[in-house]
Enzyme design. Structure first.
Site, PDB file in Angstrom:
ATOM      1  N   ARG A   1     -19.933 -18.941 -22.449  1.00  0.00           N
ATOM      2  CA  ARG A   1     -21.356 -18.636 -22.629  1.00  0.00           C
ATOM      3  C   ARG A   1     -21.956 -19.736 -23.492  1.00  0.00           C
ATOM      4  O   ARG A   1     -21.459 -20.024 -24.573  1.00  0.00           O
ATOM      5  CB  ARG A   1     -21.528 -17.291 -23.325  1.00  0.00           C
TER       6      ARG A   1
ATOM      7  N   GLU B   1     -24.361 -13.337 -31.627  1.00  0.00           N
ATOM      8  CA  GLU B   1     -24.851 -13.750 -32.936  1.00  0.00           C
ATOM      9  C   GLU B   1     -23.780 -13.603 -34.002  1.00  0.00           C
ATOM     10  O   GLU B   1     -23.639 -14.443 -34.894  1.00  0.00           O
ATOM     11  CB  GLU B   1     -26.081 -12.921 -33.313  1.00  0.00           C
TER      12      GLU B   1
ATOM     13  N   PHE C   1     -36.868 -12.892 -29.953  1.00  0.00           N
ATOM     14  CA  PHE C   1     -36.276 -13.004 -28.624  1.00  0.00           C
ATOM     15  C   PHE C   1     -36.833 -11.925 -27.696  1.00  0.00           C
ATOM     16  O   PHE C   1     -37.121 -10.819 -28.118  1.00  0.00           O
ATOM     17  CB  PHE C   1     -34.762 -12.829 -28.742  1.00  0.00           C
TER      18      PHE C   1
ATOM     19  N   ASP D   1     -28.757  -2.631 -17.219  1.00  0.00           N
ATOM     20  CA  ASP D   1     -28.161  -2.181 -15.963  1.00  0.00           C
ATOM     21  C   ASP D   1     -28.680  -0.813 -15.518  1.00  0.00           C
ATOM     22  O   ASP D   1     -28.316  -0.350 -14.443  1.00  0.00           O
ATOM     23  CB  ASP D   1     -26.631  -2.100 -16.105  1.00  0.00           C
TER      24      ASP D   1
ATOM     25  N   ASP E   1     -22.439  -5.558 -13.013  1.00  0.00           N
ATOM     26  CA  ASP E   1     -22.817  -6.448 -14.104  1.00  0.00           C
ATOM     27  C   ASP E   1     -21.563  -7.228 -14.498  1.00  0.00           C
ATOM     28  O   ASP E   1     -20.449  -6.876 -14.097  1.00  0.00           O
ATOM     29  CB  ASP E   1     -23.338  -5.605 -15.271  1.00  0.00           C
TER      30      ASP E   1
END
EC number: 7.6.2.1
Length: 1206
Positions: free
Chosen positions: A597, A499, A540, A817, A395
């Protein structure tokens, strides 16, 4: 597990389909025969332990095999060995295993009794009574108090907190220590703690049957003529702990074994190493060889009986025919030659694995002091597999990166902010800047927030409407909880670090999120307090990859604010945004090119009448029991369209220390690394470059981004033709290779990289194309799969496992993961910022990605090398021991007479040779860890199975055959027609047996010394001590005293003292030992001189270095070319929208810590923006602080030698 809605326990026919229960009605609920609340994790009781445990142990083939041998030894006609030669080792193994199982089960009994006898208050006959947990039944109403464990799976009825909230800790379920909030239905919340009302409550619940899905619950409550929907946010699960809540009442839905905690307690998939699988094949071959040898000896016995047997009938009467005698001889030799697979082999293997696991746990160089996290071997059965890894699947976010977010740049209405330029127009590096933005105009700004672009704060002060709308969206569209301990001291608790960084950025630029209730959000806009009515949160999830909020401003204006992945937002924009979208896309590509990001932000104003109708349909869908999620998704899709683009954010996620060096080292060890991430393509590529996965010197980087199966197939074939121009012909063999379940390794004409995105990967993983994809990917040095889902991660791992003869390792830190970690041969969990789900599902865990190189290149390689040496030597010493019996059979008339003393046979593997081989297997190392890092190529032989394979096993058998011939015939010839110095005869059977077994012990001990590369005081003591023990035991057992006490058990009276005082006996021992090891020494000398291996070259350099001390090691400077990042899609979890709208927020202030030092570990969930922009860490640790005595990565300590230096 249930992290992604996967049900690990499918329903069987006749299973419960729906649960029905009625509150306070035990008679009604008993009719359904639901499970009680008692749990039982123990396996045995006092009466069943012995039979059940023995039954389980004898299910192992080795134990059953030795039990059969014991039975055969009890038959006088076929046994020439005493029963104790098999009983003693078998009883030892069974006893040790039984003791271990008994200890484990006693602990389970104690744990069960402790849990079952806990007390809880139950409402019975209109009174609260203290009852044991085991006596609680489905349908009971129980009362829990602060810090109590939740007794069973409960429907929350009421609580002491406002809005009927409760706070729970779920550490036993998912390893997370942060508090979660649940809320009761208003209709049950009105019951309060009124016992009369609670006793009169007769609601009926219809819900899903028992299952293991922790993340969702569906049901309805019928009460007072109304039906109310039930979801996971109203359920308290067994295993949770009530926190910060004085009391609450709950209705028992599931008890005991039917609770979700117990449903999830099933065993993980058992993983076996490739050596284990090879051993199974070899053991079958050994059994076949054993049968073959016994058949030869049985045939020899038949021939001898026919030709010579009649000569002995005068003094040895023949009881059976020659044929039956041969049959009995076959079974007799099965007993005698059984030591080719001694039972001690399996015990020794487990001891070695346990010891090597302790080395990992004790390794201080894999201890991360900042979070007080040591490395942990969570399994003891896979250590040697760590030395054979060929593919690593990693990951990115939180694994290669720190998962600490810093608000870096943004694009608002087509203008990019965050970069600073000098007077010539050249962009300045942030590290060169010393003039951060002054936020003193904002009394609520976080003083730790740092930003350098003054243009953005000026735009805020000038009241630019787009800039204000941008930060207003960031302050409103989130699920962050705010705590204000003192006036102006805000502490944000964010569910994802993204966030936290975004809300803190909005806070510092004048849009301060202050507090929230279930139906409102309070923010301070440029010093003015404003309260927005929160009408809906469109939550979400991993499919939507976005979240929205619908709010009404104080002026009554209805607005929808949305943020999410840019590809998702762009699909829903109004056509008038096309020009702005093009400019913003350029900015997004620039941000992603720097490895940031990114998120896109958009909004729309809503019509009041339309929203009223939509809200009614939303309520109907949310209360539906069937297809609830699909109905909600349709409504979300309907309202989230024709959005107006505001801009985009760019957040930096820093690389962990030592990641580039670690990847470079692993690449030198010929380990291929595939990064599987949810990031967008540009971000993933940049991270690939920054961590040395992709390099400028690569001949080409292939991008596979086709939107149809045909496009993807063509792109894969084009890549194949570039890397291997003659590959077109080879591609015709793919179908044949697929039928063989194997794709051979191929070499490309250079180094290449491959980047493939999620939708292309979906096509590539189809059965018709998976071999094309795998062949292309395996030709590349590095592979990056971006925009992938958790399921696709597991599918990629399974694909490589299926068609490549290679060992795989998956490493990650988050719940997304888990499927990949469980699918790989070895799973490694990073104990990072995303909870403990990955660690709980892993085989090994540590805190930093850089420790992976030490786990593989040091511990893995040593474990594999030690296990291979152990197996080679163990088979050698036992084959040699056994084959001497075979040769002796031709000289004893195939009578199944043993060549050794029975006590020597019994103690050979238990006492005389056990400790030396264990010492070698626990302490041996060809080179130390420093040289292992300097020469990562030492790892390659493990990938190729060069240390132990079928070929190595065959060589070992040939070597044993030669040694056994020497050990039999040299003593035989030396004693034939030989007399002592005083003229007495020494050529008797007992003297020959003693000489042969002494020669054997010296030969195998010298061979062990040749095998060992690293002598320690312990090894030396074990080897010399075992020889000393042999002579001490031998002289004791062959003494007059032992014979007088047990004449039948110790018949070799005086043999030791009469034989071992003769010079010719010792000369024979020396000659035999030299002849046994001479071919080995000669062969090794020639191989080292003519075709040395990488190990030989490095060990030669080690010897040179010892003779000439090397210069002081120089530290290599770590270049931080960029930072690593990841996509929004997997940094956030579903469900927090419902939490916010239901009013479940943490209202109690945290107790301030007395220490002035930053917190470490898992204890806190504070907010710490640091660095040049807003940095957020969900663990509350201040980031980017200068820490004294910072750990030095192992690669900084060592010089790197190229292949040419070797």
């Amino acid at each position: 597990m249930s992290f992604f809605g996967l049900d690990c326990f499918p329903k069987t026919e006749g299973a419960e389909l729906e649960r029905k229960l009625r509150a306070n009605d035990r008679e009604y609920n008993r009719s359904f025969k639901y499970a009680t609340n008692a749990i039982k994790t123990s396996k045995y009781n006092f009466f069943t332990f012995l039979p059940l445990n023995l039954f389980e142990q004898f299910q192992r083939i080795a134990n059953a095999y030795f039990l059969v041998l014991l039975v055969l030894q009890l038959i006088p006609e076929i046994s020439s060995l005493s029963w104790f030669t098999t009983v003693v080792p078998l009883a030892l193994v069974l006893t040790v295993t039984a003791a271990k199982d008994a200890t484990d089960d006693i602990n389970r009994h104690r744990s069960d009794n402790q849990v079952n006898n806990r007390k809880v208050e139950v409402l019975i006959d209109r009174k609260l009574r203290s009852e044991k947990w085991m006596d609680v039944q489905v349908g009971d109403i129980i009362k829990l108090e602060n810090n109590q464990f939740v007794t069973a799976d409960l429907l929350l009825l009421s609580s002491s907190e406002p809005l009927n909230l409760v706070y729970i800790e779920t550490a036993e379920l998912d390893g997370e220590t942060n508090l979660k909030v649940k809320q009761a239905l208003p209709v049950t919340g009105d019951l309060g703690d009124d016992i009369e009302k609670l006793a009169d409550f007769n609601g009926e619940v219809r819900c899903e049957p028992p299952n293991n899905r922790l993340d969702r619950f569906n049901g309805t409550l019928a009460f007072a003529g109304q039906k109310y929907p039930l979801d996971n946010e109203k359920i308290l699960l067994r295993g949770c702990t009530l926190r910060n809540t004085d009391w609450c009442f709950g209705l028992v839905l599931f008890g005991g074994q039917e609770t979700k905690l117990m449903q999830n307690s099933g065993k993980s998939t058992f993983k076996r190493t490739s050596i284990d699988r090879l051993m199974n094949v070899l053991v079958l071959c050994i059994f076949g060889s054993l049968v073959f040898m016994c058949m030869i000896l049985a045939i020899g016995n038949y021939i001898w009986e026919v030709k010579n047997g009649s000569n002995f009938t005068v003094f040895l009467q023949r009881k059976h025919s020659a044929g039956f005698s041969a049959f009995l001889t076959f079974w007799s030799y099965i007993i005698i030659l059984n030591t080719v697979v001694p039972i001690s082999l399996y015990v020794s293997v487990e001891i070695i694995r346990l010891g090597n696991s302790f080395y990992i746990d004790w390794d201080r160089k894999m201890y991360y002091s900042r979070s007080d996290t040591p490395a942990e071997a969570r399994t003891t059965t896979l250590n040697e597999e760590l030395g054979q890894i060929k593919y690593v699947f990693s990951d990115k976010t939180g694994t290669l990166t720190q998962n600490i977010m810093i608000f870096n740049k943004c694009s608002i209405n087509g203008k990019s902010y965050g970069d600073v330029y000098d007077y010539t127009g050249q962009r300045l590096d942030i590290s060169e800047l010393k003039d951060p933005v002054d936020f003193s105009f904002n009394a609520l700004a976080d003083p730790r927030f740092v930003f350098y672009d003054h243009a953005l704060v000026e735009a805020v002060k000038l009241e630019n409407p787009e800039v204000h709308a941008f930060f207003r969206l960031l302050a409103l569209c989130h699920t962050v909880m705010a705590e204000e301990k003192k006036e102006g001291e805000l502490l944000y608790q964010a569910q994802s670090p993204d966030e936290g960084a975004l809300v803190t950025a909005a806070r510092n630029f004048g849009f301060v999120f202050r507090s929230r209730t279930p139906d409102s959000i309070s923010i301070v806009e440029m010093g003015n307090q404003r309260s927005y009515e929160l009408l809906a949160i469109l939550d979400f999830n991993n499919v939507r990859k976005r979240m929205s909020v619908i709010v009404r401003s104080p002026e009554g204006k209805l607005s929808l604010y949305c943020k999410g992945a840019d590809t998702i937002i762009y699909e829903r924009l109004h056509q008038s945004c096309s020009k702005l979208m093009d400019v913003t896309t350029d900015h997004l590509n620039e941000f992603a090119g720097e490895g940031l990001r990114t998120l896109a932000l958009a909004y729309k104003d809503l019509d009041e009448e339309y929203f009223s109708r939509w809200r009614e349909r939303h309520h109907e869908a949310s209360t539906s029991l069937e297809d609830k999620e699909s109905k909600l998704d349709e409504l979300y899709e309907e309202i989230e369209k024709d959005l107006l683009l505001l801009g985009a954010t760019a957040i930096e996620d820093k690389l962990q220390d030592g990641v580039p060096q670690t990847i470079e080292q692993l690449a030198k060890a010929d380990i291929k690394i595939w990064v599987l991430t949810g990031d967008k393509q540009e971000t993933a590529e940049n991270i690939g470059y920054s961590c040395n996965l992709l390099r400028e010197e690569m001949k080409d980087i292939f991008i596979v981004s086709g939107h149809s199966p045909e496009d993807v197939r063509q792109e894969l074939r084009n890549a194949q033709n570039s890397m291997k121009p003659d590959g077109a012909a080879n591609s015709l063999l793919l179908t044949e290779e697929k039928s063989k379940n194997l794709i051979k390794d191929e070499e490309a004409n250079g180094e290449y990289g491959l980047v493939i995105n999620g939708h292309s990967l979906a096509y590539a993983l189809e059965s018709s194309m998976e071999l094309e994809f795998l062949r292309t990917a395996c030709l590349c040095k590095a592979v990056i799969c971006c925009r992938v889902t958790p399921l696709q991660k597991a599918q990629v791992v399974e694909l490589v496992k299926k068609y490549k003869k290679a060992v795989t390792l998956a490493i990650g830190d988050g719940a997304n993961d888990v499927s990949m970690i469980k699918a790989a041969h070895i799973g490694v969990g990073i104990s990072g910022q995303e909870g403990m789900q990955a660690v709980l599902s892993s085989d090994y865990s540590f805190a930093q990605f850089r420790f992976l190189q030490r786990l593989l290149l040091v511990h893995g390689r040593w474990s594999y090398l030690r296990m291979c040496k152990f197996l080679r030597y163990f088979f050698y010493k036992n084959f040699t021991f056994t084959f001497v019996h075979f040769w002796f059979a031709f000289f004893c008339g195939f009578s199944a007479q043993t060549v050794y003393d029975e006590w020597f046979i019994t103690l050979y593997n238990l006492m005389y040779t056990a400790l030396p081989v264990l010492g070698m297997s626990l302490f041996d190392q060809d080179v130390n860890d420093v040289w292992s890092f300097q020469h990562p190529q030492l790892y390659i032989p493990g990938q190729l199975n060069l240390y132990f394979s079928k070929t190595a096993f065959f060589k070992c058998a040939v070597h044993s055959c030669y040694s056994s011939l020497v050990l039999f015939f040299i003593p035989y010839a030396a004693l034939q027609d030989t007399v002592r110095g005083d003229g007495k005869d020494v050529a008797d059977y007992q003297s020959f047996a003693l000489l042969t077994q002494t020669c054997l012990l010296f030969a195998v001990s010298i061979q062990l010394g040749l095998e060992m590369s690293y002598w320690t005081a312990v090894n030396t003591f074990f080897v010399l001590g075992s020889l000393a023990m042999y002579f001490a035991v031998t002289f004791t057992m062959y003494s007059n005293g032992m014979f007088l006490i047990f004449p039948s058990a110790f018949p070799f009276i005086g043999t030791a003292r009469n034989s071992l005082n003769q010079p010719n006996v010792w000369l024979t021992i020396i000659l035999t030992s030299i002849l046994c090891v001479l071919p080995v020494v000669t062969c090794r000398f020639l191989l080292i001189q003519l075709c040395p291996t990488i190990n030989d070259k490095v060990m030669f350099k080690v010897r040179q270095a010892r003779a000439t001390p090397p210069p002081p090691p120089r530290r290599s400077r770590i270049r931080r070319t960029s930072s690593r990042r990841s996509g929004y899609a997997f940094s956030h979890a579903q469900g927090y929208g419902d939490l916010v709208t239901s009013g479940r927020f943490l209202r109690r202030p945290a107790v301030p810590r007395a220490s002035g030092f930053p917190q470490v570990g898992r204890a806190a969930t504070g907010f710490s923006p640091m660095g040049r922009s807003a940095g957020y860490s969900p663990t509350g640790r201040p980031q980017n602080l200068k820490v004294p005595d910072v750990e030095v990565t192992s690669l900084q300590m060592y010089r790197t030698f190229s292949d040419g230096d070797l």
